[in-house]
Each structure stands twice: as C-alpha cells, then as structure tokens.
Write an enzyme that holds these catalytic residues in place. Structure first.
Site, short mmCIF file in Angstrom:
data_model
loop_
_atom_site.label_atom_id
_atom_site.label_comp_id
_atom_site.label_asym_id
_atom_site.label_seq_id
_atom_site.Cartn_x
_atom_site.Cartn_y
_atom_site.Cartn_z
N ASN A 9 0.81 -1.14 0.19
CA ASN A 9 0.10 0.19 0.01
C ASN A 9 0.69 1.35 0.06
OD1 ASN A 9 -1.61 2.04 0.27
ND2 ASN A 9 -2.31 1.37 2.47
N LYS A 11 0.08 4.22 -0.26
CA LYS A 11 -0.53 5.51 0.42
C LYS A 11 -0.32 6.79 -0.45
CE LYS A 11 0.08 3.23 4.81
NZ LYS A 11 0.23 3.17 6.22
N HIS A 95 -9.24 1.08 5.08
CA HIS A 95 -8.20 1.22 5.87
C HIS A 95 -8.10 2.29 6.89
CE1 HIS A 95 -4.01 2.44 6.62
NE2 HIS A 95 -3.35 1.22 5.96
N GLU A 97 -6.42 4.55 7.96
CA GLU A 97 -6.23 5.91 7.90
C GLU A 97 -7.48 6.61 7.29
OE1 GLU A 97 -2.75 5.46 5.66
OE2 GLU A 97 -1.95 4.82 7.73
N GLU A 167 -4.99 -5.03 10.62
CA GLU A 167 -4.06 -3.86 10.81
C GLU A 167 -4.11 -3.38 12.10
OE1 GLU A 167 -2.10 -2.83 6.74
OE2 GLU A 167 -3.74 -1.42 7.17
N GLY A 173 2.94 2.40 10.88
CA GLY A 173 4.01 3.40 10.81
C GLY A 173 4.53 3.58 11.94
N SER A 213 4.11 -2.30 10.52
CA SER A 213 5.33 -2.36 10.45
C SER A 213 5.99 -3.81 10.00
CB SER A 213 5.69 -1.88 11.79
OG SER A 213 5.28 -0.58 12.14
#
Ligand code: 13P
Length: 251
Positions: A9, A11, A95, A97, A167, A173, A213
């Site tokens: 991904n 992003k 996702h 985010e 996730e 991240g 990660s």
C-alpha cells in the site's frame, strides 16, 4: 492451501515517474515468486502507468479506495467500474487511515465491498483496533463489529474474492509490529467469525493478511503462523529491495 498474498500500500507517495520505476523493480524481482501473489496499490493518478508495467506479470494492481456509486455528481470520487477499466484487480477498503481521517464507517465499507465485487475487484477489507482499545481489552469486540458490519452486503457468490487485512492501528507506521502470536490470535478469531458471517468453507479459504510495520526482518516469523496468509505493507513497500525481501519471505 491458501496462496500467500504480499501487498504493498503506497499510500500518498510517489510521482508517476517514481511509481513506474518502483513498479518495474517489483515486477522484475517478483518473477520467480510463482507460489505466491503480489499486489501493489499506487495513488489513483499513477494507476495507468503502473498498469502498463504490471501487464502480463504476476503482480496485481490495487486501488487504495473505491466509491460505491458507478457515476454521477460525487466530486472527488472514483468508482469500481472506473477502477476495473483502469485495470485494477484489487481495492483496499476501510483502511484505518480512511476511518480515522476521512469518515469511513462500517456502513461505507459494506457498500464499497459490494461495489467492488460486482465489478470483479477483490476487496482487501482492513480491520484493526486502536491502542486504547487494545489496552482496554476490547480488541476482539472491535474486530467483530468491523467484520460483521463491513461484510454485510457481500453476496455469497463473491466470497472467493474477499481478502481481509488485520492492521492494528498502533502498529501502523510506528515500527511497533504485533508479535507473531498477537497477530495469530486475532487472525484465528477473524477466521472463526468468518465461519458464521460467511460460511465455514469460505472462512477457511479467505486470505487474512497482517499489516503494521511489516519489514524484511520480521516477515519470516509472522508468516510461520497458520492463520497469517500474507502481509499488507506500507513503508517497506516503497523501497523495492525491502518489499522484494518481503515478497520472497522464507516459506
Ligand atoms: P506500515 O507498514 O508503514 O506500518 O503501514 C501498514 C499499512 O497501513 C498498510 O496498509
């Protein structure tokens, strides 16, 4: 019996030129990875250049989101038929985010999943708890709600297209990866949930990816767990060498 899927991904990263070069390196380095599937998800504006690079290879093309209406007055959105036309094979949906910054809910996830499968796109449905939720001991409840809510409009004929990505938000991240046992616990729970939300056969066939990660130095151990069927990789998917090491995890 489940083919591993290693997905990148990207992003909000890469110009079109950078995307083309990164995709080419990934295609070249994935040629021998025939017992696993690879997918990369650039930004919408790089889909066409990446589609040209992955054409005829074993690397799939993912969108990072999809809207459920096919067309109309929905400024800023991109629809599933348009993504199919742009040669996408997958669409990442829900996702964290998007949930955190763009108002994504289980309801919008469900509608997007339905639109994706109707247009022959594999939905990669993301679920995961926040640090507060993990510390409060509510992880499994959070996941149950996201799975039941997000899959409620998925027709049975399309179960084979589904991919789930677990996730944990606290691992995205942050460099703080879930331990293989933490990942396996939640993945096993998700598979159990899928037995009732879908069917037992669909539950055992659905790939459940881990994301958060994932790096060259932790992928091998994560992939030893029976319910970890691949990875959804953010930061490390932007460096060809790192992502290829993840694609070529030791099996
Ligand atoms: P990182 O690999 O950068 O933690 O991101 C994971 C992720 O969000 C993939 O969708």
């Amino acid at each position: 019996m489940r083919t591993p899927l290693l997905a990148g991904n990207w992003k909000l990263n890469c110009t079109r030129d950078e995307a083309r070069a990164l995709a080419q390196a990934i295609v070249d380095g994935s040629k021998n990875a025939t017992d696993r599937e690879v997918m990369i998800a650039p930004t919408f504006v790089s889909l066409d250049v990446v589609a040209d690079v992955v054409a005829g290879s074993n690397v799939g093309l993912g969108a990072q989101d999809v809207y459920w209406e096919a067309s109309g007055a929905f400024t800023g959105e991109v629809s599933a038929p348009m993504l199919k036309d742009a040669r996408c094979t997958h669409a990442i949906i829900g996702h964290s985010e998007r949930r955190q910054f763009f108002g994504e809910t289980d309801y919008t996830v469900a509608r997007k999943v339905a639109a994706a499968v109707e247009n022959d796109l594999s939905p990669v449905v993301c679920v995961g708890e926040s640090l507060d939720q993990r510390e409060a001991g509510t992880t499994m409840g959070v996941i149950e709600k996201q799975i039941a809510g997000g899959l409620c409009e998925l027709p049975a004929e399309h179960y084979p297209k589904l991919v789930i990505a677990y996730e944990p938000v606290w691992a995205i991240g942050t460099g703080k990866v879930a331990t293989p046992d933490q990942a396996e616990d939640v993945h096993a729970h998700i598979r159990k949930l899928l037995e009732t939300v879908l069917t037992p056969a669909a539950a055992s066939a659905t790939r459940i990816l881990y994301g958060g990660s994932v790096k060259p130095d932790n992928v091998d151990e994560l992939m030893t767990r029976p319910n970890v069927d691949g990875a959804l990789v953010g930061g490390a998917s932007l460096k060809a060498d790192d992502f290829l090491r993840i694609v070529n995890f030791a099996s």
